[in-house]
Motif scaffolding. Sequence first.
Motif: not given
Length: 322
Positions: A287, A292-293, A302-304
Amino acid sequence: MRIRLAAALSAVAATALLISGCAGAGNPSASPSPSASSSCLLDAKPGKTSDAVKVEGEGKDLKVTVPSGTDVDAAASVERTIVKKGDGEEVKSGDLVSAQYRIVNAADNTVLDSSARQADDQLPVLLDPQQQSLFVVALGCQPLGSSVVMAVPGKMFGDGGKAVVVYAQSIKKLPTVATGKDVAPVDGMPGVKLAKDGAPEITIPKADPPTETKIAQLKQGDGPTVASGDQAIVQYRGVTWADGKEFDSSWKRGTPAQFPTTGVVAGFKKALEGQKVGSQVLVVIPPADGYGAQASGSIPANSTLVFVIDILGTVPAATPAQ
């Protein structure tokens, strides 16, 4: 979505007639390319202004001159004269070709942009009507190998627009998949299997995602190196680490995409810059180097992210030819 010629050319004018516009910041899918189509954006016809333009010399000595007294702004619309008819297949929207070109100010013959800034006087051109309208109109609906002169009145660029003349020749079609040598997989990275058309299938390992961006080459190309600020031409597929679901894919749209390395998220930028054309790159983006958020489209917060990227071409930032 097909856009109007005037709007398309205005976008080119706004960037000093660079060979492509800018994609949306931070998201490869923000400016999606349309599916390839055999229809013409504008099948412009010859006229006295385009017929009057002189093309002399070859290679880097090629010179385009608008004779004194030629009033490009007097033309009712865009004019296109075929200097030489090629013998290849028809060039159409969505194609990726190498091209030689010159773009000059019709008033004083100042060179605004030129493929001569590349050593072999050729640059890759993705014929995307949303970003490359000038070249789609110039090269589209003609056989590969054709060279044309196109006269564009200033009014096509909107209020205050300046008339330009374009010389362009399509040289050859370029691969739309990575052609480099296979590289051994890296342990711990997602698995990648290619379909017959080159589209990647991505398998996420049963492990926690990395906390920093990880990059692995799947194929090593030997073409030009992608530099910061270049316009990268790529095929790509993106999935989320959490569930392996696809959130974006140029393969699904049916044509490659193009965007500046400085106009994408940090992890994608890291995966592009320093790589050679012809390479295929696998990148895992946490992220911090992604969104990011904040959620982005179908990408949860918040994803990879995991991308497989085929690097098909790179266009250096334009500077006026001397």
